[in-house]
Motif scaffolding. Structure first.
Motif, short mmCIF file in Angstrom:
data_model
loop_
_atom_site.label_atom_id
_atom_site.label_comp_id
_atom_site.label_asym_id
_atom_site.label_seq_id
_atom_site.Cartn_x
_atom_site.Cartn_y
_atom_site.Cartn_z
N VAL A 148 20.17 92.04 18.60
CA VAL A 148 20.69 92.40 17.27
C VAL A 148 20.59 93.91 17.06
O VAL A 148 21.55 94.56 16.62
CB VAL A 148 19.92 91.65 16.16
CG1 VAL A 148 20.36 92.16 14.78
CG2 VAL A 148 20.18 90.15 16.26
N ILE A 149 19.42 94.49 17.37
CA ILE A 149 19.24 95.93 17.18
C ILE A 149 20.14 96.71 18.13
O ILE A 149 20.73 97.73 17.75
CB ILE A 149 17.76 96.32 17.37
CG1 ILE A 149 16.90 95.66 16.30
CG2 ILE A 149 17.60 97.84 17.33
CD1 ILE A 149 15.42 95.94 16.43
N GLN A 150 20.27 96.22 19.34
CA GLN A 150 21.16 96.89 20.31
C GLN A 150 22.60 96.89 19.81
O GLN A 150 23.30 97.91 19.89
CB GLN A 150 21.08 96.19 21.65
CG GLN A 150 22.01 96.79 22.71
CD GLN A 150 21.95 96.03 24.01
OE1 GLN A 150 20.90 95.98 24.65
NE2 GLN A 150 23.06 95.42 24.42
N MET A 200 9.81 94.77 14.95
CA MET A 200 10.29 95.80 15.86
C MET A 200 10.66 97.07 15.11
O MET A 200 10.29 98.18 15.51
CB MET A 200 11.49 95.29 16.65
CG MET A 200 11.17 94.28 17.72
SD MET A 200 12.66 93.77 18.64
CE MET A 200 13.16 95.35 19.36
N ILE A 201 11.39 96.91 14.01
CA ILE A 201 11.86 98.08 13.26
C ILE A 201 10.69 98.86 12.68
O ILE A 201 10.65 100.09 12.73
CB ILE A 201 12.84 97.64 12.15
CG1 ILE A 201 14.11 97.05 12.77
CG2 ILE A 201 13.20 98.83 11.26
CD1 ILE A 201 15.04 96.40 11.78
N SER A 214 7.66 98.96 13.75
CA SER A 214 6.68 99.42 14.75
C SER A 214 6.81 100.92 15.01
O SER A 214 5.93 101.53 15.62
CB SER A 214 6.87 98.67 16.07
OG SER A 214 8.10 99.01 16.69
N VAL A 215 7.88 101.52 14.52
CA VAL A 215 8.13 102.95 14.72
C VAL A 215 7.53 103.74 13.57
O VAL A 215 7.73 103.42 12.39
CB VAL A 215 9.65 103.23 14.80
CG1 VAL A 215 9.91 104.72 15.03
CG2 VAL A 215 10.28 102.40 15.91
N SER A 216 6.78 104.76 13.91
CA SER A 216 6.18 105.62 12.88
C SER A 216 7.28 106.25 12.02
O SER A 216 8.28 106.74 12.54
CB SER A 216 5.35 106.72 13.55
OG SER A 216 4.84 107.60 12.59
N GLY A 217 7.09 106.22 10.71
CA GLY A 217 8.08 106.79 9.80
C GLY A 217 9.15 105.82 9.37
O GLY A 217 10.10 106.20 8.67
N SER A 218 9.03 104.55 9.74
CA SER A 218 10.07 103.57 9.43
C SER A 218 10.19 103.29 7.93
O SER A 218 11.20 102.76 7.48
CB SER A 218 9.81 102.25 10.18
OG SER A 218 8.52 101.75 9.90
N SER A 219 9.16 103.66 7.17
CA SER A 219 9.22 103.44 5.72
C SER A 219 10.33 104.26 5.07
O SER A 219 10.75 103.97 3.95
CB SER A 219 7.88 103.78 5.07
OG SER A 219 7.53 105.13 5.32
N LYS A 220 10.82 105.26 5.78
CA LYS A 220 11.90 106.09 5.23
C LYS A 220 13.22 105.32 5.17
O LYS A 220 14.08 105.61 4.34
CB LYS A 220 12.10 107.34 6.09
CG LYS A 220 10.93 108.30 6.09
CD LYS A 220 11.19 109.46 7.04
CE LYS A 220 9.99 110.39 7.12
NZ LYS A 220 10.22 111.50 8.10
N GLU A 258 14.27 100.20 19.40
CA GLU A 258 13.88 100.44 18.01
C GLU A 258 13.70 101.93 17.73
O GLU A 258 13.94 102.39 16.60
CB GLU A 258 12.60 99.67 17.66
CG GLU A 258 11.42 99.92 18.55
CD GLU A 258 11.31 98.92 19.69
OE1 GLU A 258 10.17 98.53 20.03
OE2 GLU A 258 12.35 98.52 20.24
N ASN A 259 13.33 102.70 18.75
CA ASN A 259 13.23 104.16 18.57
C ASN A 259 14.60 104.80 18.51
O ASN A 259 14.82 105.78 17.77
CB ASN A 259 12.43 104.77 19.72
CG ASN A 259 10.95 104.42 19.65
OD1 ASN A 259 10.44 104.12 18.58
ND2 ASN A 259 10.27 104.46 20.78
#
Length: 418
Positions: free
Chosen positions: A405-407, A290-291, A293-299, A262-263
């Protein structure tokens, strides 16, 4: 100081009712300052058991860290075991009591101070590290130059005690080696074949650089861990070895910096200024979790939904009822229409969809447990895949599918001009 032993105390861990997340966190923090955890023990909250564990731990380790078994109740026996093991006695520590009093007053719980006064009784030989997020203090005791830290078991109390107090103390007191770690994430090669491809490179690694293979789903993380006295030299040498590795796995590398998938995705979406949304069924929101959970994902993450019921897929995501009737709700066609509807609903560059049967029972359309279709839609292009994993339990299934899926999305972006 090189080796550490972790001791987790508590019947709730042994019974399986509580998961021990503390050991993973502590081991990682110690590794980062050059201390290797060589054993993790999980034991019951009994005085003799704790004393035996301490004896075993001190035989093989320079540092012992226990978690759990500290509290105001009579069944917490850790302090008694510590006092007996170190030939000490327990007494009221005024500094700790005043700290406890202030902690309780700030939270409006001064009325139960007397019930918690037991927390301020500690072994007289111990050095106390005050707990700013709970009532049980951390106690450090020493024997022949070896240290024992006894911490409470609550993770949100353990983490600041380790990061803010214990790690700085160890760094200041002992001359510790620097540890530098890099991760190279590889996809599309089975682990055994990968090992054959890079065997010659691996055998030629310097003695102070160790390689680990860490499979995560269908991805293999190659972790290089370097140790030494000069941090800059470690970073430079590790980078040199990675540059030697990359040609050997060309076309299969999705990241050489970030660890979690996710990072890796976050870095790509941020760099390319792409937005993403999710439409989930069988993964139950795990993708979105998962998506975000990363800081700044609101962007880049604009929204997601769990359309569990078929009628919600039809009503909200504009999945055609005729498509469902003809192909069933767990199908390639429904996954595609979910992704398209999601992309239109949230107005994103990318959308992800999942539809499947997580179990333990068959789906409403008769599809077997472990069946899943997922679609990755990038602008007006889409890729749909199928997985069948009947051996996975429900929660493991959700996690594996979301990781995959993310991979896959990361793999598509690596080979995309977007």
């Amino acid at each position: 100081m090189e080796n550490a032993v972790l001791v987790t105390i508590g019947d709730e861990i042994l019974s399986g009712n509580t998961v021990d997340t503390n050991s993973n966190f502590i081991a990682t923090e110690l590794k980062n300052i050059g201390i290797k955890v060589i054993q993790i023990l999980t034991i019951s909250d009994e005085i003799e058991t704790i004393k035996n564990a301490l004896s075993t731990a001190f035989e093989i380790g320079d540092l012992v860290i226990t978690t759990g078994g500290l509290g105001p109740t009579r069944d917490d026996k850790t302090k008694k075991a510590l006092a007996e093991y170190f030939n000490d006695e327990i007494a009221l520590d005024e500094v700790t009591f005043n700290h406890l009093k202030g902690y309780m007053e700030r939270r409006g719980r001064a009325d139960i101070l007397e019930r918690n006064k037991e927390q301020a009784f500690v072994p007289t030989k111990s050095i106390v590290f005050q707990n700013h997020y709970g009532t049980a203090p951390c106690m450090m005791m020493e024997q022949d130059g070896k240290l024992c830290y006894s911490l409470p078991g609550v993770p949100y109390e353990v983490k600041p005690l380790i990061k803010d107090q214990i790690i700085p103390y160890l760094q200041q007191r002992f001359k510790l080696h620097y540890i530098h770690t890099r991760i190279v994430s590889v996809v599309g090669i089975p682990e055994s074949i990968l090992a054959d491809k890079i065997e010659e490179w691996e055998l030629a690694l310097p003695e102070n650089i160790a390689l680990s293979y860490l499979p995560v789903g269908t991805r293999v993380k190659l972790r290089l861990t370097a140790s030494g006295e000069n941090e800059e030299q470690l970073k430079q040498r590790t980078e040199e070895e990675i540059q030697k590795l990359l040609p050997l796995v060309e076309g299969h590398v999705i990241a050489v910096t970030e660890d979690k998938i996710e990072n890796i995705l976050a870095e790509m979406l941020t760099e390319r200024k792409l937005t993403i949304s999710t439409a989930e069924s069988c993964t139950g929101g795990e993708l979105a979790k998962m998506i975000t959970s990363v800081s700044g994902s609101s962007k880049y993450f604009l929204g997601g939904m769990v359309a569990y019921a078929t009628e919600k897929k039809i009503k909200i995501l504009n999945v055609s009822k005729e498509t469902v009737d003809e192909f069933t709700v767990v199908s390639e066609q429904v996954a595609q229409e979910m992704a398209k509807g999601c992309q239109q609903l949230f107005e994103t560059d990318i959308s992800l969809s999942t539809t499947g049967v997580a179990g333990p029972g068959k789906g409403e359309d008769g599809k077997e447990v472990g069946t899943v279709y997922y679609t990755i839609r990038i602008n007006d292009q889409e890729v749909t895949s199928k997985l069948y994993m009947p051996h996975l339990e429900r929660v493991d299934f959700m996690d594996f599918v979301s990781q995959k899926v993310i991979q896959d999305l990361v793999g598509l972006l690596v080979n995309s001009s977007l």
